[in-house]
Design an enzyme around this catalytic site. Structure first.
Site, short mmCIF file in Angstrom:
data_model
loop_
_atom_site.label_atom_id
_atom_site.label_comp_id
_atom_site.label_asym_id
_atom_site.label_seq_id
_atom_site.Cartn_x
_atom_site.Cartn_y
_atom_site.Cartn_z
CD GLN A 166 -2.81 1.10 0.04
OE1 GLN A 166 -3.23 0.05 -0.43
NE2 GLN A 166 -3.08 2.27 -0.52
CG HIS A 200 -0.81 2.37 -4.34
ND1 HIS A 200 -0.92 2.27 -5.70
CD2 HIS A 200 -1.43 1.27 -3.85
CE1 HIS A 200 -1.57 1.16 -6.02
NE2 HIS A 200 -1.87 0.52 -4.91
CD GLU A 203 -8.33 2.05 -1.00
OE1 GLU A 203 -7.27 2.46 -0.48
OE2 GLU A 203 -8.52 2.05 -2.22
CG HIS A 204 -7.02 -2.03 0.69
ND1 HIS A 204 -6.51 -0.79 0.35
CD2 HIS A 204 -7.41 -2.60 -0.48
CE1 HIS A 204 -6.58 -0.62 -0.96
NE2 HIS A 204 -7.13 -1.70 -1.49
CG ASP A 214 -4.68 -4.00 -5.11
OD1 ASP A 214 -5.74 -3.59 -4.59
OD2 ASP A 214 -3.56 -3.68 -4.68
CG HIS A 217 -49.89 17.50 -4.63
ND1 HIS A 217 -49.46 18.68 -5.19
CD2 HIS A 217 -48.81 16.66 -4.65
CE1 HIS A 217 -48.17 18.55 -5.52
NE2 HIS A 217 -47.76 17.34 -5.21
#
Lengths: 426, 426
Positions: free
Chosen positions: B254, B257, B322-323, B356, B415
């Site tokens: 990770q 990245h 996220e993970h 991934d 209405h």
């Protein structure tokens, strides 16, 4: 009501809501409100409330006593109607609730999708002269059914510092946990970032004015929002058998909302078109909200004559109307042709107003053509999904080389390495 | 890698992505690009491409020949890995596809939810030195499975005017219909509003740089967007039995990245924490993307020691990573405690890199805490719902008075009138 031919008007209608207006001065105002609420908390909220709503509040939270007072103020008829609506809305939305699932595509592999409610939600309810208890039910009940832990509601106070009793009673019936007296961009900022009194939420839903809409656009990303509603519309598809009195009443029920609302009828029958046009003028004259409805019908109301139902459905799909009424013969048989619409009402006895209050499905619908890519508000808006991935040692070993190949192609050798260190042990 | 105690660091991590930065100058630039593309179409797109990508293009569309050339340029290993990934991603996402349903809650009533694919989608694929064929699969395959009619892809050209062959081959395998050589805010504007060459779509998905993200925020509303991705993260929950070599490799996969990526391990074992810290330093030294990973680990990498798994899961739910890798004993038994996470990886042999590329679930996940309110990209992002409402004459008659009561409470007499005109005939 004007009678025309062809599909050109569709584009004009779609253009009436160009959300991407680049009015950076307006944004500067909205952002300044957001920033002040973030830095000064309650004090900023109280100041803006005094400035915009004309009332100096001591307490932002609606008390038990105020709710009791509201309960005394509404009629038994209202209670009965509200509870009937609650029951029907609940039945429909319970059917929407998604379940977690998993699958075992191969030996040693479990994949899944876990569905979980969001922790908290903030519901915006507009104030002003009219009150919208139906909006409270349509936003709070799906959140409740989803299992959201904390449901907050914000609504601007009246000049006397009070909240409309219909709204308060609806909030109590729907199970709202806490009600705050605050509206506008300051309410959105308070929900998104929290103040001393107003607890932060993770999602904000509900309609509002231009300030509210713009503030929602700005806080989007820090919290979730439902959608940014533009002017709304009804599209009635009619043939020679459609009742023009019903069709006219339904078109006007939409037109009375807003000068920019659109009421369109697409029909295969010239005779019907002529009758409808007259009937709209007749009913229009008797409406309480005549001025608003007249402007809407003049600007954005049209009766479009087409040669075939296929042509009608083609226009419908380009328009992607919020409300679509198929008042034609055998409407169910034509459902396959409809790709884009927020809610589809079938037959002569399913008017939009039924859906607004009572039928069961949500009345918060994608407007201004956004039904081409958005859904009605639903239980799914208050839940989110997590993927589940389990691979056994053997299952990983089987794909290890392929993962390494793909990671190398993307030059992410750290990714490849996380497979290699395991492969070394196999 | 630093070892700490307690949950304070969680807040620091969440604050690292404050999306609501009020940089109106930057917005002015992005809006000016959008406006020029809207008014000048292809010519503006070509000009911006020359200015930002350094290449003067004759043709924005990738040709058949260019795709054939790409197919020759990639290895057989890559093809095999790509097709294996495609198959596994397809299996998982097919299980996600929702069906239309209806229910009959009472005599004379049919309510339903019709699920329809969106008509068109535009997929953004970043360019730059690295290429991301996995991004192509993860965005295009769910759209294909949903039944989207037209899938367009945009990606910035290299200085020689070409597109990376891995990306082109992945696009062909995934069934992308048309590929355009354009990136940045100009690509988002072209997809949202259309040009002479680039057809307008109704939704835009895929990751991009700051210009792309901001342009997506601005066109949101006129078209749908997936999400605005912030810096990403991994959170590993470990106990005394966790393999520190595996955990270190996963954290670094990770960290490589992005300097702002976060790699966090929460563990109940002090001994494991010490081993892991050493192992991270050891593996870090050998990484190709050492500089990026080192910055990420220094700024946002932490090993957090907790007293119990309950405390660990509490931090996880606040972080909404996220993970999430549950590398503990019997991870399946602890799933109930996890409320907020994008993807949950179970056990020692389910590393993030597997997810991934290959496992099946989508790798486009909610980042920076947004898993608290968002879901992984899925087939549901490429479909939308329409409500169906049918009431018979009798069914409407039964609720008519209640609808009128609620409409009157909201002062929407038009209405109420749409019910009254029908009631008159009953």
């Amino acid at each position: 009501m004007k009678i025309i031919r062809g599909a050109e008007f569709t584009e004009e209608l779609l253009r009436r809501n160009d959300s991407n207006q680049t009015d950076l001065e307006f944004d500067r105002n909205v952002l300044s409100i957001i920033d002040q609420v973030r830095s000064e908390g309650d004090q900023a909220v109280l100041n803006f409330t005094e400035r915009f709503d004309g009332v100096k509040l001591d307490n932002l939270i609606v008390t038990e006593e105020e709710i009791n007072e509201a309960e005394q103020a509404v009629t038994d008829d209202f209670y009965r109607a509200l509870r009937s609506a609650k029951e029907r809305i609940t039945t429909y939305h319970e059917a929407q609730k998604e379940q977690s699932w998993f699958l075992n595509p191969n030996e040693g592999i479990m994949l899944g999708q876990k569905v979980t409610p969001i922790d908290s939600v903030g519901l915006y309810v507009p104030g002003g002269k009219a009150a919208y208890p139906s909006t409270v039910l349509m936003n709070a009940l799906p959140a409740k059914i989803a299992g959201v832990g904390r449901i907050s509601m914000v609504t601007p106070p009246q000049r006397d510092g009070k909240i409309n009793p219909y709204v308060l009673v609806a909030a109590k019936e729907a199970g709202v946990d806490r009600i705050y007296k605050v509206g506008g961009a300051q309410a959105i900022a308070a929900l998104a970032y929290g103040t001393e009194t107003i607890e932060k939420v993770v999602k904000i839903t509900g309609p509002g004015n231009a300030y509210v809409a713009r503030a929602k656009k700005w806080v989007f990303g820090d919290v979730a929002i439902d959608m940014i509603a533009g002017p709304s519309e009804i599209c009635v598809v009619a043939d020679a058998h459609t009742n023009p009195i019903y069709a006219a009443a339904d078109l006007l029920s939409q037109a009375e909302h807003d000068e920019r609302a659109a009421a369109v009828c697409i029909t295969t029958s010239e005779a019907f078109a002529a009758e409808l046009s007259k009937e709209v003028e007749r009913q229009l004259a008797e409406l309480d909200r005549k001025e608003i409805a007249t402007q809407s019908i003049e600007q954005f109301g049209r009766i479009i004559i087409v040669d075939s139902l296929e042509e009608a459905f083609d226009i419908v799909n380009r328009l992607a109307p919020e409300h679509l009424e198929l008042m034609i013969d055998q409407p169910m048989e034509h459902l396959a042709a409809i790709r884009n619409a927020g809610a589809i009402f079938l037959g002569q006895h399913s008017p939009e107003a039924l859906g607004d209050y009572m039928a069961g499905p949500n009345h918060t619908l994608p407007t201004s053509g956004t039904a081409a890519f958005s859904s009605p508000l639903g239980v799914y808006d208050f839940m989110k999904k997590s993927s589940i991935i389990y691979y056994s040692e053997n299952a990983l070993a089987e794909v290890a080389d392929d993962v390494i190949t793909l990671a190398d192609a993307e030059q992410l050798t750290g990714h490849a390495n996380s497979i290699k260190v395991r492969k070394a042990g196999y």
